[in-house]
Write an enzyme that holds these catalytic residues in place. Structure first.
Site, PDB file in Angstrom:
ATOM      1  N   GLY A 108      27.299 -10.080 -25.667  1.00 13.33           N
ATOM      2  CA  GLY A 108      26.865  -9.426 -26.900  1.00 13.33           C
ATOM      3  C   GLY A 108      25.631  -8.599 -26.663  1.00 13.33           C
ATOM      4  O   GLY A 108      25.249  -8.347 -25.516  1.00 13.33           O
ATOM      5  N   ASN A 109      25.007  -8.150 -27.728  1.00 15.46           N
ATOM      6  CA  ASN A 109      23.735  -7.433 -27.601  1.00 15.46           C
ATOM      7  C   ASN A 109      22.861  -7.733 -28.815  1.00 15.46           C
ATOM      8  O   ASN A 109      23.297  -8.412 -29.743  1.00 15.46           O
ATOM      9  CB  ASN A 109      23.966  -5.926 -27.405  1.00 15.46           C
ATOM     10  N   ARG A 110      21.638  -7.209 -28.808  1.00 19.54           N
ATOM     11  CA  ARG A 110      20.633  -7.634 -29.774  1.00 19.54           C
ATOM     12  C   ARG A 110      20.609  -6.817 -31.060  1.00 19.54           C
ATOM     13  O   ARG A 110      19.698  -6.948 -31.863  1.00 19.54           O
ATOM     14  CB  ARG A 110      19.255  -7.598 -29.114  1.00 19.54           C
ATOM     15  N   ALA A 165      26.137  -0.855 -32.233  1.00 17.05           N
ATOM     16  CA  ALA A 165      25.875  -0.963 -30.795  1.00 17.05           C
ATOM     17  C   ALA A 165      27.143  -1.527 -30.168  1.00 17.05           C
ATOM     18  O   ALA A 165      27.268  -2.735 -29.938  1.00 17.05           O
ATOM     19  CB  ALA A 165      24.677  -1.863 -30.541  1.00 17.05           C
TER      20      ALA A 165
END
Ligand code: C5P
Length: 224
Positions: A33-35, A99
């Site tokens: 995943g990402n932030r 994102a």
């Protein structure tokens, strides 16, 4: 430009927004995943609704309430986001604030991956995901205005203008990630918005305020 768009600036327009991260599953309990918090995209959806648009928000996995009057479609992976966004066309405006993961595991393991005795490494093979923004911009039902985001840590204008051309979009909103002014997991934001022949700086201000300014800019650049 500052402040909110004029009331009704997007009346009669359909605005499609994507927001948040995507999660790419590795096995039943793990993912890449990402932030991204989704806050910027949700704020854009809310501001577009307040400007009178019909708004569809395709949201990755985030913990945010749906803005009033906005139709929300929840997705998890890049592939799901791609299908949901393209399936929600036609629209007058697309704002790609998500994102989206650039890579996803080639295979999702059916069972939880176990530690293997004697091996200290695990190799994950990742493959490219579809580019939602580029595919919206190239779509037969292309929205009149396609807006992308760029999260860069350096040479912001160079990369943002490159993206404008490569993905054939109309506006790129760039923010500095990681710096004092940037980006992920924060409530304040500064955007540098680029288009062919121009640019405009929005903020620093709370994301809601920056989103309202971006919506005003979008309304002003939308063909009548
Ligand atoms: O090339 P880069 O990923 O930095 O471009 C960011 C922009 O492209 C964002 O608007 C993002 O939503 C979009 N994007 C996308 N699908 C991808 C990767 C990025 O829509 N697979």
């Amino acid at each position: 430009m500052s402040g909110a768009p004029a009331a009704g600036a997007l009346a009669g327009k359909r605005v499609l927004v994507s927001a948040g991260p995507t999660f790419e599953d590795i096995d039943p309990v793990r993912f890449v995943g990402n932030r991204s918090s989704g806050k910027m995209g949700f704020a854009v959806a809310e501001a577009a609704r307040e400007a009178g648009a019909e708004v569809v928000l395709v949201a990755g996995p985030v913990h945010l309430d749906t803005p009033a009057g906005v139709a929300r479609i929840d997705v998890r992976s890049a592939a799901q986001m791609h299908a949901a966004v393209l399936g929600a066309l036609p629209a007058d405006v697309y704002v790609g604030a998500a994102a989206v993961a650039d890579f996803t595991p080639r295979r999702v393991s059916e069972h939880k991956i176990k530690k293997t005795a004697g091996s200290d490494t695990l190799v994950l093979e990742l493959v490219r995901t579809p580019d939602v923004l580029a595919d919206v911009a190239a779509h037969p039902r292309r929205p009149a205005l396609v807006v992308g985001f760029a999260a860069e840590t350096h040479e912001v204008e160079h990369y943002a203008r490159g993206k404008l051309a490569a993905k054939r979009v109309d506006l790129i909103a760039a923010n500095l990630v990681g710096g004092a002014e940037g980006g992920f997991e924060r409530d304040d934001n500064t955007l540098a918005v680029y288009w062919h022949g121009g640019e405009q700086r929005l903020g620093p201000a709370p994301k809601r305020e920056v989103a309202a300014q971006l919506v005003a800019l979008i309304a002003g650049r939308l063909p009548a």
